[in-house]
Design a protein around this motif. Structure first.
Motif, PDB file in Angstrom:
ATOM      1  N   SER A 176       0.833  -1.208   0.000  1.00  0.00           N
ATOM      2  CA  SER A 176       0.000   0.000   0.000  1.00  0.00           C
ATOM      3  C   SER A 176       0.862   1.251   0.000  1.00  0.00           C
ATOM      4  N   LYS A 210      -7.107   8.964   0.292  1.00  0.00           N
ATOM      5  CA  LYS A 210      -7.880   8.953   1.519  1.00  0.00           C
ATOM      6  C   LYS A 210      -9.099   8.046   1.369  1.00  0.00           C
ATOM      7  N   LYS A 211      -9.292   7.218   2.371  1.00  0.00           N
ATOM      8  CA  LYS A 211     -10.469   6.354   2.375  1.00  0.00           C
ATOM      9  C   LYS A 211     -11.710   7.199   2.626  1.00  0.00           C
ATOM     10  N   GLU A 237     -18.400  -1.666   4.662  1.00  0.00           N
ATOM     11  CA  GLU A 237     -17.076  -1.045   4.748  1.00  0.00           C
ATOM     12  C   GLU A 237     -16.900  -0.195   6.012  1.00  0.00           C
TER      13      GLU A 237
END
Length: 385
Positions: free
Chosen positions: A127, A166-167, A298
């Protein structure tokens, strides 16, 4: 007076050679031989003397140490400055990704192109977060080497790095929070506290009975309990600041039940003695509660903190109130994370200004008709003569 630099002849294999001798700024003697002419030795020595005068002298003998030899001191410095959980991630990244590639490489042997290739290779299989952390370790060690005058510059700088995306935050409604809490069983109160106060998991885990003020509807965030490896480390909150966080009155009764039979020093959640740890993301209670309640799959534990911010903003809380509740260092930080949730305020501002103009004499000057628009043109009546 001690000679700072000198050139001396010597014989080797029947041939004359020249040796340059000098003292470093630390008063250590250094020499380099093998020059075929006295002039070449003098030119070399002049470069050393000038670099010492400029303050950018590099002792090449010091640049022969390896990245691995310098890593210990660098990591020790970080350990004293970082939270245990953050340092744990750093140390793991060093052992898994940096040491295998760079541990045995000398400081002076690190090349910019090789660093770039390593970053690209790491980004292809790991990642962006891990890649950036690994790169930061290597670059940080070389930064210190530059300051210690072991190398002239940090060749790891100015490489192309992967972008950290960014999630997207998941925000729950009041109804969804209630559904999740109902399916969480014994953790129902914990879910509601996280979703309505915005405290972090570690802060909730470290919450003690003495930290609750039922009369004021406040809880004091004073401890942070985080699992690092197999051990739970108790320390100060992330910001290193104690803060008072309000909780809705409807939580008072369920919080009081959590405290029944416990002393002031015992923990609110769990058995009172052992800190609760985060549920497994594979098959823990949180996974099953999400599935049964129908909330987004999620959703993470940390998203309950984001939910608290969104619900507070929707209820009319201003940015400073949200900042204090969440323990952010500044209102700017709060806006960086949740600024988009304040967008609806813009409509409220324009509506309020419109209403203020209508009830004042200023409205007459703009020739505002019953329809709310100018009856003639966009030019104010007061401007016509």
């Amino acid at each position: 007076m001690t000679t700072v630099a000198s050139v001396e002849p010597y014989q080797v294999g029947g041939k004359q050679r020249y040796r340059a001798r000098w003292r470093t700024p630390e008063h250590k003697s250094r020499e380099k031989g093998g020059f075929t002419t006295k002039e070449a030795a003098k030119l070399f020595l002049a470069d050393k003397v000038v670099s010492m005068a400029r303050g950018d002298y590099i002792d090449t003998s010091l640049s022969k140490v390896t990245i691995g030899e310098r890593a210990g001191a660098w990591l020790a410095g970080k350990e004293s400055a970082l939270k245990p959980s953050a340092f744990y991630a750093l140390e793991i990244t060093w052992r898994l990704h940096v040491e295998p590639r760079w541990g045995s490489v000398a400081l002076q042997a690190v090349e910019h192109s090789e660093v770039q290739a390593w970053v690209a290779e790491l980004a292809a299989r790991r990642s962006a977060t891990v890649t950036l952390r690994a790169y930061g370790i290597l670059a940080g060690i070389l930064d210190v080497a530059v300051k210690d005058r072991r190398v002239t510059r940090n060749v790891a700088r100015d490489v192309d790095l992967p972008r950290k995306r960014k999630k997207a935050h998941v925000y729950l409604t009041h109804e969804q929070v209630d559904a999740l809490a109902r399916e969480a069983g014994q953790y129902a109160t914990l879910v509601r506290v996280l979703a309505y106060t915005g405290i972090r998991w570690g802060e909730a885990s470290g919450l003690r009975v003495k930290h609750l003020d039922m009369l004021r509807g406040r809880l004091q965030v004073d401890e942070n309990a985080v699992k690092v490896g197999t051990e739970v480390i108790v320390g100060s909150p992330k910001s290193h600041r104690v803060r008072s966080v309000p909780f809705p009155r409807f939580l008072a009764e369920s919080l009081a039940r959590q405290c029944e039979g416990k002393t002031r020093e015992q923990l609110v959640f769990g058995d009172g003695h052992n800190h609760i740890t985060t549920p497994s993301w594979r098959d823990g209670w949180f996974v099953y509660a999400k599935r049964r309640s129908g909330v987004p799959a999620e959703l993470t534990i940390h998203d309950l903190r984001h939910t608290a911010a969104s619900l507070a903003i929707a209820a009319g809380a201003n940015v400073k109130a949200v900042q204090r509740m969440l323990g952010h260092a500044s209102a700017a930080m709060t806006l960086d994370v949740y600024g988009h949730l304040f967008d609806d305020d813009l409509d409220a501002v324009s509506a309020a200004l419109d209403e203020a103009v209508r009830v004042s004499s200023v409205g007459d000057l703009w020739a505002i008709g019953d329809s709310g628009t100018s009856e003639t043109s966009a030019i104010p009546v007061i401007a016509r003569k």
